[in-house]
Design an enzyme around this catalytic site. Structure first.
Site, PDB file in Angstrom:
ATOM      1  CD  GLU A 176      26.595  64.664  30.428  1.00 51.84           C
ATOM      2  OE1 GLU A 176      26.909  64.700  29.230  1.00 51.84           O
ATOM      3  OE2 GLU A 176      27.388  64.347  31.326  1.00 51.84           O
ATOM      4  CD  GLU A 187      38.081  63.642  29.538  1.00 50.48           C
ATOM      5  OE1 GLU A 187      38.481  62.454  29.536  1.00 50.48           O
ATOM      6  OE2 GLU A 187      36.873  63.940  29.497  1.00 50.48           O
TER       7      GLU A 187
HETATM    8  C1  DMJ Z   1      32.440  64.513  27.942  1.00 51.74           C
HETATM    9  O1  DMJ Z   1      31.066  64.338  27.924  1.00 51.74           O
HETATM   10  C2  DMJ Z   1      32.800  65.970  28.042  1.00 51.74           C
HETATM   11  O2  DMJ Z   1      34.117  66.118  27.667  1.00 51.74           O
HETATM   12  C3  DMJ Z   1      32.608  66.522  29.424  1.00 51.74           C
HETATM   13  O3  DMJ Z   1      33.108  67.841  29.562  1.00 51.74           O
HETATM   14  C4  DMJ Z   1      33.218  65.678  30.492  1.00 51.74           C
HETATM   15  N1  DMJ Z   1      33.736  64.470  30.017  1.00 51.74           N
HETATM   16  C5  DMJ Z   1      33.034  63.684  29.063  1.00 51.74           C
HETATM   17  C6  DMJ Z   1      33.953  62.637  28.495  1.00 51.74           C
HETATM   18  O4  DMJ Z   1      34.879  62.162  29.378  1.00 51.74           O
END
Ligand code: DMJ
Length: 640
Positions: free
Chosen positions: A270, A537
């Site tokens: 993150e 997404e």
């Molecule tokens: C985001 O923090 C990023 O896209 C990550 O790869 C996974 N999904 C969350 C949002 O849904």
């Protein structure tokens, strides 16, 4: 002392010298002092001393040398001597990564030659970190005396102006005449961004996220004491949308208040995708040095997580002490594919900008380990041991726990200006295996990607897996002529299925996961999977599909999402996730996620922009939608 023991039938040797009791005592005192002195001297010898290696336990020295080596995987000597019982236990308060699925316990292109090229001229590698063995647990501590990246920079600097001149399109587009409806829709999305930012600023500036119902801030435990996740995540969206005043507010916060000297347990993944990605993108878009220096400083703080026998990083790191752990919920101390597989893009840029190859070396080593391990049916399971480099469990998913690993393979190739052929091959092979074993069609004709548990299929798709429509379309562009249409069709079918998961709900927003079993198609069957937390997404895939096909249905679908967000997620002080997409009067979860500003609103905005705004010719989006430049190498000029 064994030497002084009196052997039967023989006088002890102080006695043999004919000494009396007080003399014997003095002699023993002298001797023990001498021994203490000699033994202590061993620890004062320099690290490289052969004597030290002779006397200290092999494992501790091996880990010290493996961590200072750029290629940790080659330190298999240390890995073979490390037992599983040496695995760190997760700290009790370790949080789950937000990308993990709720059902699971929440979720060398031209090899090193290219790395060296991408990382710029040889700079001396920062001395590695030392590993501490504490109470049977191996913990990493920061490289003592490791100079920050700024000090390790080669006598060349990144020439920002030259880089900007090299872009094929103006970053914010040329703005030719456009139809008024498209413009009005884009302006609406810009207004939503301003609303989200203004409320965050008013009620939560400096906290990580806004709680829009209670009008306060949320800190959470994902970022190890770092603050301002929404500020850093929002920077490039504000810039692209030409919200100049708001961008300056965000920049000022980074300059004045963004403190990196924190002490807490952070998700490596993150911190990388949101903070490092956000800062790098802000630097490349604006040329403001503060973003670059903060990104490099933070990047240095992540390095100790790689000090494992294989060089596969652990998921959690204390940004203050450098100690790292595996997630408590990850089986047998394993590392997660989507986490260690989603560092590549950012780390290559850290090397590029610092002139320090250590970042690139760390991620190239991850690839080496992945290439070496055997893949069941060509698939990549989600859990890998950072100690042995072997899979821990055979769960495969293109959704949570696996998702962005695949995304970073194709994007690594694109970001290298299509030179990283190894990444392309890994992507092609992985997609082929996924298609063979995981892609299914429902009775009603919907194409979906199931999850795989040791050969048994779970017929569900997470919202997270819906990024794959866009990814497959992006990859299809570059597949051989005969495969191109096939992959474009697959991408369109998956995007359509994800759209169905929205269209079949009462709110016109999609659930966290939807299933294809027991007569159900593209709908959640469990109460615990009915929520929507402002995830991006699905609109991400609409954006790619629009850019690559110009089929107007993708803009239409995107607009339906805008309307649904306005109707169900907009509250008095910001946007909130909802707990149930299947009711027209949903309750709110009181959280405005930072990725709503970084991703959801950015992808929606780009859907209604001309293609030259953040053109796919010039940029790749990291998994948090932060744009990183494609043609980014060879912008070095001599330091004046
Ligand atoms: C985001 O923090 C990023 O896209 C990550 O790869 C996974 N999904 C969350 C949002 O849904």
């Amino acid at each position: 002392m064994v030497l002084l023991r009196k052997l039967p039938g023989m006088p002890g040797w102080p006695a043999a010298l004919g000494l009396r009791l007080p003399q014997k005592f003095l002699f023993l005192l002298f001797l023990s002092g001498l021994l203490t002195l000699c033994f202590g001297a061993l620890f004062l010898l320099p690290d490289s001393s052969r004597f030290k290696r002779l006397f200290l336990p092999r494992r501790a020295t091996a880990s010290a040398s493996s961590s200072s080596s750029s290629s940790a995987s080659s330190s298999s000597a240390s890995s073979s001597s490390t037992r599983d019982t040496d695995l760190p236990r997760s700290p009790p308060a370790a949080a789950e990564p937000r990308h993990a699925s709720p059902a699971a316990p929440r979720r060398l292109r031209e090899k090193l030659r290219t790395v060296a090229r991408m990382a710029g001229p040889p700079a001396h590698t920062a001395p590695g970190s030392r590993q501490q063995v504490q109470g049977g647990e191996r913990r990493a501590e920061p490289a003592t005396g490791a100079p920050p990246a700024r000090e390790t920079r080669a006598p060349l600097r990144f020439d920002y102006e030259r880089f900007r001149r090299s872009l094929r399109h103006p970053v914010r587009g040329r703005r030719p005449g456009e139809d008024p409806e498209t413009r009005a829709r884009r302006m609406k999305i810009k207004e939503m961004m301003k609303f989200a930012w203004d409320n965050y600023k008013q009620y939560a500036l400096g906290k990580n996220e806004l709680r829009p119902l209670t009008k306060n801030g949320h800190i959470g435990n994902m970022f190890g004491g770092l603050r301002g996740a929404t500020v850093v995540d929002a920077l490039d969206t504000l810039y692209i949308m030409e919200l100049e005043e708001e961008f300056q507010e965000a920049k000022k916060w980074v300059e004045k208040s963004f403190d990196l000297n924190v002490n807490g347990e952070a998700s490596l993944f993150e911190v990388n995708i949101r903070y490092i990605g956000g800062l790098l993108a802000a630097y490349y878009l604006t040329g403001e040095e503060v973003f670059k220096s903060k990104a490099l400083e933070l990047g240095e703080k992540l390095l100790p997580a790689f000090n494992t026998p294989t060089g596969i990083p652990r998921g959690v790191i204390n940004l203050g002490s450098g100690m790292s752990w595996s997630w408590g919920w990850a089986s047998a101390g394993s590392s997660i594919l989507a986490e260690f597989g989603t560092l590549h893009l950012e780390f290559l840029h850290l090397s590029e900008l610092s002139g320090n190859p250590v970042f690139a070396e760390k991620v190239m080593n991850i690839r080496k380990v992945l290439n070496r391990v055997e893949k069941p049916q060509g698939l990549y399971p989600n859990f890998l041991s950072p100690v042995t480099g072997n899979w821990v469990q055979h769960h495969v998913s293109i959704g949570g726990l696996g998702d962005s690993f695949y995304e970073y393979l194709i994007k690594s190739w694109l970001m290298s200006d299509k030179k990283d052929s190894e990444a392309k091959k890994m992507y092609d092979d992985a997609l082929e295996a996924i298609e063979k074993h995981l892609v299914k069609k429902s009775a009603g004709g919907l194409t979906y990607i199931a999850e795989w548990r040791g050969g048994i299929l779970d017929h569900k798709m997470g919202h997270l897996a819906c990024f794959s429509g866009g990814m497959i379309a992006l990859g299809a562009e570059h597949a051989g002529q005969e495969r191109k249409q096939h992959y474009m069709d697959l991408a369109a079918e998956i995007t359509n299925t994800c759209h169905e998961s929205y269209a079949r709900s009462d709110t016109k927003l999609g659930p966290e996961a939807f299933r294809f079993d027991a007569g159900t198609e593209a709908m959640a069957t469990r109460l615990s999977e009915r929520y929507y937390i402002l995830r991006p997404e699905v609109v991400e895939s609409y954006m790619y599909m629009w850019r690559l096909t110009h089929d107007p249905k993708y803009r239409q679908w995107g607009w339906e999402v805008v309307k649904a967000l306005e109707k169900h997620c907009r509250v008095e002080a910001g946007f909130s996730g909802i707990r149930d997409v299947y009711t027209t009067t949903p309750t709110h979860d009181n959280m405005q996620q930072s990725f709503f500003l970084a991703e959801t609103l950015k992808y929606l905005y780009l859907l209604f922009c001309e293609d030259d705004v953040l053109s796919l010719d010039d940029w790749v989006f990291n998994t948090e939608a932060h744009p990183l430049p494609v043609n980014h190498t060879n912008f070095k000029a001599s330091v004046q």
